[in-house]
Structure formats: C-alpha cells, structure tokens
Write an enzyme that holds these catalytic residues in place. Structure first.
Site, mmCIF file in Angstrom:
data_model
loop_
_atom_site.group_PDB
_atom_site.id
_atom_site.type_symbol
_atom_site.label_atom_id
_atom_site.label_comp_id
_atom_site.label_asym_id
_atom_site.label_seq_id
_atom_site.Cartn_x
_atom_site.Cartn_y
_atom_site.Cartn_z
ATOM 1 N N SER A 177 -10.240 4.658 -1.091
ATOM 2 C CA SER A 177 -9.670 4.752 -2.436
ATOM 3 C C SER A 177 -10.634 5.495 -3.352
ATOM 4 O O SER A 177 -11.859 5.481 -3.133
ATOM 5 C CB SER A 177 -9.434 3.356 -3.007
ATOM 6 N N TYR A 190 -12.402 -5.299 -4.668
ATOM 7 C CA TYR A 190 -11.628 -4.294 -3.921
ATOM 8 C C TYR A 190 -12.416 -2.990 -3.803
ATOM 9 O O TYR A 190 -12.515 -2.403 -2.721
ATOM 10 C CB TYR A 190 -10.310 -4.066 -4.649
HETATM 11 P P1 NAD Z 1 1.469 -1.356 0.061
HETATM 12 O O1 NAD Z 1 1.495 -2.692 -0.565
HETATM 13 O O2 NAD Z 1 2.738 -0.657 0.260
HETATM 14 O O3 NAD Z 1 0.719 -1.413 1.459
HETATM 15 C C1 NAD Z 1 -0.303 -2.311 1.755
HETATM 16 C C2 NAD Z 1 0.142 -3.101 2.967
HETATM 17 O O4 NAD Z 1 -0.933 -3.906 3.406
HETATM 18 C C3 NAD Z 1 1.288 -4.059 2.720
HETATM 19 O O5 NAD Z 1 2.535 -3.446 2.881
HETATM 20 C C4 NAD Z 1 1.044 -5.114 3.772
HETATM 21 O O6 NAD Z 1 1.903 -4.933 4.867
HETATM 22 C C5 NAD Z 1 -0.381 -4.882 4.233
HETATM 23 N N1 NAD Z 1 -1.135 -6.115 4.172
HETATM 24 C C6 NAD Z 1 -1.716 -6.678 3.098
HETATM 25 N N2 NAD Z 1 -2.295 -7.832 3.445
HETATM 26 C C7 NAD Z 1 -2.063 -8.000 4.772
HETATM 27 C C8 NAD Z 1 -2.419 -9.007 5.712
HETATM 28 N N3 NAD Z 1 -3.132 -10.081 5.350
HETATM 29 N N4 NAD Z 1 -1.996 -8.870 6.981
HETATM 30 C C9 NAD Z 1 -1.273 -7.794 7.346
HETATM 31 N N5 NAD Z 1 -0.926 -6.802 6.499
HETATM 32 C C10 NAD Z 1 -1.327 -6.915 5.229
HETATM 33 O O7 NAD Z 1 0.485 -0.495 -0.867
HETATM 34 P P2 NAD Z 1 -0.205 0.936 -0.651
HETATM 35 O O8 NAD Z 1 -0.647 1.336 -1.985
HETATM 36 O O9 NAD Z 1 0.629 1.851 0.145
HETATM 37 O O10 NAD Z 1 -1.514 0.574 0.174
HETATM 38 C C11 NAD Z 1 -1.888 1.258 1.343
HETATM 39 C C12 NAD Z 1 -3.363 1.592 1.302
HETATM 40 O O11 NAD Z 1 -3.600 2.527 0.256
HETATM 41 C C13 NAD Z 1 -4.294 0.418 1.027
HETATM 42 O O12 NAD Z 1 -5.434 0.535 1.857
HETATM 43 C C14 NAD Z 1 -4.699 0.631 -0.409
HETATM 44 O O13 NAD Z 1 -5.955 0.053 -0.699
HETATM 45 C C15 NAD Z 1 -4.754 2.129 -0.440
HETATM 46 N N6 NAD Z 1 -4.755 2.715 -1.768
HETATM 47 C C16 NAD Z 1 -3.670 2.600 -2.561
HETATM 48 C C17 NAD Z 1 -3.696 3.175 -3.825
HETATM 49 C C18 NAD Z 1 -2.528 3.075 -4.743
HETATM 50 O O14 NAD Z 1 -2.665 3.450 -5.909
HETATM 51 N N7 NAD Z 1 -1.374 2.611 -4.312
HETATM 52 C C19 NAD Z 1 -4.839 3.854 -4.253
HETATM 53 C C20 NAD Z 1 -5.927 3.955 -3.413
HETATM 54 C C21 NAD Z 1 -5.871 3.386 -2.164
#
Ligand code: NAD
Ligand code: MG
Length: 285
Positions: A177, A190
């Site tokens: 991130s 985080y």
């Molecule tokens: P999202 O909520 O769609 O995806 C995250 C997924 O993590 C969830 O769908 C869930 O299935 C899984 N998860 C969480 N806890 C879990 C557990 N205990 N066991 C199994 N699965 C679990 O959100 P996203 O934003 O697509 O996140 C995907 C990645 O992108 C993450 O690593 C997040 O940190 C990263 N990210 C997101 C952003 C943003 O702005 N959305 C920014 C930077 C990084």
C-alpha cells in the site's frame, strides 16, 4: 460531496460489493486478455471482491485458472467472482476460510494446489484495517491482533505452504500500500504491516531468485473497494482519493493490469524484488 468522491456510507467488515454506492469497476466490461497467463494456475487470497476480484477476472481473461480465498460471510461476492471467471472459460476454485488461523491458511493453499493441479502464481492480497479511531491509545488490541494476523502471519503461512508447489518461473505478488510510504495516523498498525510486506518482498526475492521464483509487490493508493466503507468513518469517503495528484480514487480495474504484468513470465521475467505503485500519483519511495 466533491465531484469525484463518494456518498457517505458504512458497512461492517469485511463488507460486501452489492452494498456499495457506486458498485466498483472490476474490469467486467473493459478488461481484454492477450493470453499472457495461458495455462497458469493462480491462488488469490481475498479474491472475492475489490482488487482481488479484478485480478481474478484479468487473470482468467489472460488464460489462467484461479482459486480464490475469502471469509465465509463473503460467499455472495465469491460467487459473483466465480461467475466472471467461468464466463472467461476458466476454472474458479472457491476456498472460504479465515486465514488468521494457521491450519486454515495452510489448508487453503494445499486445497488450491490440489484442485488446480499445481500452482504458478500466488497473490497475497487479503488484508484488514480499521480506521475508525483518533488516537494511538484508542488502538484496540483485538484490532491490532486482527491486522497483524491477517496482513502478516497469514502471508507467511500461505507463502510457506505455497512454496511446496511453486517451481521455476513462478511468481509471488504481495499487495502492499501507499501506506507503507505515507502512513495515515489512523492506520498506524496497518501501515506498519504494509512496510513489513515491502521488506519481506525484497527479502524473499533474494532467497527465491536462485530457485527461479520472482517476488514483487504492488502498492495501491486509494481504491474503491468494500474495505473502505467497512473500515473508514462514513464521511471520510466523501473526499476519498481527492488528495492524489490525479484527484480521484482508483477502481480495482485500474490495479489489476499491474499484477498481470508481474505474474507474466514473458513480460516480467527479469522483474523481482520491486514494488510497483498504482497510486494516482502518490510517491512510493
Ligand atoms: P477487499 O475488502 O475487497 O479485499 C480484502 C479481502 O481480504 C476481503 O475480500 C477478504 O476476503 C480478505 N480477508 C480479510 N480478512 C481475511 C481473513 N481473516 N481471512 C481470509 N480472508 C480475509 O478490499 P481491497 O481494497 O480490494 O483489498 C485488497 C488489498 O489491497 C489489501 O491487501 C489491501 O490492504 C490493499 N490495498 C487496498 C487499498 C484501497 O484503497 N482499497 C489501498 C492500498 C492497498
Ligand atoms: Mg471481500
């Protein structure tokens, strides 16, 4: 509400796609594959929604079979992702389970490898954050535990288990991130895990290079996914992403091509140990 932001809204973690306004763009109507991952087998943790879903759709359209892991309460999202993968003519193996549990994390990987007949690509994408707090003292121990277990412990367990199946030409992609570089005070735990993930990425690239396995990370900026309404204060979303140089949040569909590139053995054959930013212009160094 600013033109390019979102209506105030809130869900409880992990959040569901259908409750979002607007529903994110995962490339359903836009992503065009070019056979870049033909015959590859990929495990995507958190592949039910958000960035993981966009990656599943893109990988499938590039010719890969995929397995997705997710929390059991996210079954409707996982089913939707599977439908898109199958519409691309590829297999989608569904693996519900809580990755904070070591046995479950290891079983998810073993089941993915068995069902797909092997593994070539691992995307460590599952993560948790909680930003509904003001002061460092307000960081609750159960949140701290959930963040560290989901974002770090699970990544170690999943990757260790996957290594029994990953051979020369395999690719591991960790989702980091912009928070690793520009941490928000409300996301101190985080952000620390994301900085650690960058460090692990470089470290693993060094260890696994001689085995022909590339290890990279993608560092997204603000992306419109269920994670945001599930973990941010409702009104924060009204300006979500507007502080980026491009002036808006990104869509999951805009992140997936970076992972396709890193997964591709022809396009990224000499790319390992790097972090690729998809941040709308925010620095990742
Ligand atoms: P999202 O909520 O769609 O995806 C995250 C997924 O993590 C969830 O769908 C869930 O299935 C899984 N998860 C969480 N806890 C879990 C557990 N205990 N066991 C199994 N699965 C679990 O959100 P996203 O934003 O697509 O996140 C995907 C990645 O992108 C993450 O690593 C997040 O940190 C990263 N990210 C997101 C952003 C943003 O702005 N959305 C920014 C930077 C990084
Ligand atoms: Mg989800």
């Amino acid at each position: 509400m600013a033109d390019d932001a979102f209506p105030a809204q809130q869900q409880e973690p992990p959040g569901l796609t259908s409750s979002m306004d607007p529903v994110p763009d995962h490339g359903e109507s836009s992503y065009v594959g070019h056979g870049r991952l033909a015959g590859r087998r990929a495990l995507i943790t958190g592949g039910d929604s958000g960035i993981g879903r966009a990656v599943a759709i893109a990988f499938a359209r590039e010719g890969a079979d995929v397995a997705i892991s997710y929390l059991p309460e996210e079954q409707p999202d996982a089913d939707d992702t599977a439908r898109w993968v199958e519409r691309a003519g590829r297999r989608c193996v569904l693996l519900p389970g809580d990755l904070r549990d070591e046995q479950t994390a290891r079983a998810v990987v073993a089941d993915a490898a068995q069902a797909l007949g092997g593994l070539d690509v691992l995307v460590n994408n599952a993560a948790y954050q909680m930003a509904r707090r003001d002061r460092f003292e307000d960081l609750a121990s159960d949140d701290l535990d959930r963040v560290l277990k989901t974002n770090l412990y699970a990544l170690f367990w999943v990757t260790q288990t996957a290594l029994a199946h990953l051979g020369r030409g395999a690719s591991i992609i960790n989702v980091s991130s912009v928070q690793a570089y520009q941490p928000s005070t409300a996301l101190v735990d985080y952000a620390a895990t994301k900085a650690a993930i960058n460090n692990v990425t470089v470290n693993l690239a060094a260890e696994l290079g001689p085995r022909g396995i590339r290890v990279n990370a993608v560092a997204p900026g603000p992306i419109w996914t269920p994670l945001q309404p599930a973990t941010q204060p409702a009104e924060t979303l009204e300006s979500f992403g507007v502080d980026t140089p491009l002036g808006r949040a990104g869509q999951p569909a805009e992140v997936a091509p970076a992972l396709v590139f890193l997964a591709s053995e022809t396009e990224a054959s000499y790319v390992s140990g790097t972090v690729l930013g998809v941040t709308g212009g925010k620095a990742v160094f």
